[in-house]
Design an enzyme around this catalytic site. Structure first.
Site, short mmCIF file in Angstrom:
data_model
loop_
_atom_site.label_atom_id
_atom_site.label_comp_id
_atom_site.label_asym_id
_atom_site.label_seq_id
_atom_site.Cartn_x
_atom_site.Cartn_y
_atom_site.Cartn_z
CG HIS A 156 -1.68 -1.25 1.43
ND1 HIS A 156 -2.92 -1.53 0.91
CD2 HIS A 156 -1.31 -2.37 2.11
CE1 HIS A 156 -3.29 -2.75 1.27
NE2 HIS A 156 -2.31 -3.28 1.99
CB SER A 277 13.29 22.27 -15.71
OG SER A 277 12.49 23.43 -15.84
CE LYS A 283 11.73 19.08 -11.69
NZ LYS A 283 10.48 19.49 -12.29
CD GLU A 290 8.97 11.84 -15.74
OE1 GLU A 290 8.04 12.51 -15.31
OE2 GLU A 290 10.04 12.33 -16.16
#
Ligand code: ARG
Length: 458
Positions: A156, A277, A283, A290
């Protein structure tokens, strides 16, 4: 441009229809398989006495020349010729004249296209199996490197019980091993030859299909000419194997994306595999992971797309089946990229042992405090309740299990002794899980040995 069917037609084809029905823009990917198949077909025609030695030789020479031109980028595929099959045949006729018109004797594009696709799948799945094996080997090497690193396991997405990191990598290795079985299964579905089935009903020429199968390296023959030309289940098998494998890669990506966040801080991805970024200077984004996660969407989409294409089709071939190719090519290409990307990420991963260790203590140790009592005769439900009260007690005081003194423990149960305090070390707790397939060091060492043997690394 002459169409093979012009004898029957009074009008020329609308240009829109040519554009709408063409498949050559994508099925040219099958060109080499199509030529390989045609050569085997010519040999079969020769063997049946339908072509003369001299004729067969001229046709095969012509086909080989075309193959060379395609390989060297000198071949111009024509949309008016609809698909790869008619492009190759049309070119052959242009080059060797009327004789080229004998190539399509005792053959239909219906048995031809299914044969091309199966040849294609067999070659591509062998390639994917190699990439999968490479990934599993990387996971085994990572396991060896991370045998002594401890981190929490999660259920979980809440901290559950401490594990050794090797255990985690080996879990994915198991999943990728199952993927191997799925791809082998997909390969086997493609290992039955359709050619020699004609358009639907079989052939009125005495072709030796067993000979063709041998020439093309098929283990079996399709045993029914209708099934041979109508069936695309072999593509579903590939798309399914790709979808499941993509799902595994996606789940692994998700973990690594979380783990590389500042909040987890369990791993660092190498700069060379990340992007920055355009606006936020700080970043470093895990884009490869992804995109692996994102591309899994189309692996599912491709499977569903073909399932839906197939569901209402009357026996046998229907032009709808032409829609099988783009999903197939896309899934194989996509998965290949995802496997390569994941392998690069895993090879370049830095592991942050301290952060993992820090996270692995605390309340992940509570199961073992309960089990301590069980081993001293307390029924598990009662032990669970006691360890639960200890948890509540600690949470109220904003303390962690590691802060517990023996006196505090004994205030919950007299059965706790000095040695219970040893359970407040995540490594000790991990190594208590010695069952077959558990996370204890000895068990992991054994699992790594097995894995190395299975992967041919030992
Ligand atoms: N391009 C077609 C396909 O992909 C080849 C078979 C065409 N057969 C036919 N009878 N029109 O399915």
């Amino acid at each position: 441009m002459h169409k093979p069917w012009e004898g029957r037609f009074k009008e020329r084809t609308e240009e829109f229809v040519e554009r709408f029905t063409q498949s050559v823009s994508f099925d040219k990917e099958l060109a080499f398989y199509d030529i390989r198949q045609s050569i085997a077909h010519v040999k079969t025609l020769l063997k049946a006495g339908i072509l003369k030695e001299e004729e067969a030789k001229k046709i095969i020479d012509g086909l080989e020349e075309i193959e060379r031109d395609i390989r060297e980028g000198r071949f111009h595929f024509k949309v008016e010729l609809e698909d790869v099959h008619m492009n190759v045949e049309g070119e052959l006729i242009d080059r060797i004249g009327e004789l080229g018109g004998k190539l399509h004797t005792a053959r239909s594009r219906n048995d031809q296209v299914a044969t091309d696709e199966k040849l294609y799948i067999k070659e591509k799945t062998v390639n994917l199996l190699g990439l999968l094996k490479g990934l599993r080997k990387t996971l085994v090497l990572l396991s060896e490197r991370s045998l002594d690193l401890v981190l929490p396991s999660y259920t979980h997405l809440q901290r559950a019980q401490p594990i050794r990191l090797a255990h985690y990598w080996l879990a994915y290795r198991e999943m990728f091993l199952e993927d191997e079985r799925r791809f082998i299964r997909a390969y086997q579905s493609s290992d039955a030859l359709p050619l020699g089935s004609g358009a639907v009903a079989g052939l009125d020429f005495p072709l030796d299909r067993f000979y063709t199968a041998e020439e093309l390296g098929f283990r079996r023959l399709c045993r029914n000419s209708m099934q041979a030309t109508a069936d695309r289940d072999f593509i579903l098998d590939v798309l399914y194997a790709c979808a499941v494998c993509g799902m595994h890669l996606s789940r692994l990506s998700e973990d690594l994306i979380l783990w590389s966040s500042e909040e987890f801080g369990f791993v660092d991805l190498p700069d060379r595999l990340c992007t920055g970024s355009s606006i936020m200077p700080q970043k470093k984004n895990p884009d490869v992971l992804e995109l692996i996660r994102g591309k899994t969407g189309r692996l599912y989409g491709n499977l569903i797309a073909l399932m839906v294409v197939l569901k209402g089709l009357p026996m046998a071939y229907n032009r709808d089946l032409q829609e099988d190719k783009e999903p197939l090519f896309d899934s194989l290409r996509t998965l290949e990229g995802c496997l390569m990307g994941m392998n690069l990420v895993l090879e370049g991963l830095s592991l942050r042992a301290e952060n993992m260790l820090r996270a692995s203590g605390g309340f992940s140790l509570m199961t073992d405090l309960a089990n301590y009592l069980v081993q001293r005769g307390v029924p598990f439900r009662e032990a669970h309740r006691i360890a639960g009260s200890i948890t509540a007690y600690l949470l109220e005081r904003e303390k962690r299990p590691e802060d517990l003194t023996l006196d505090e423990l004994r205030s919950f149960s007299e059965l706790y002794e000095e040695d219970a305090l040893l359970l407040l070390d995540p490594k000790v707790v991990a190594d208590r899980r010695r069952t077959y397939g558990g996370t204890a060091k000895d068990e992991l060492l054994r699992s790594i040995e097995v894995a190395k043997r299975e992967e041919g690394m030992a």
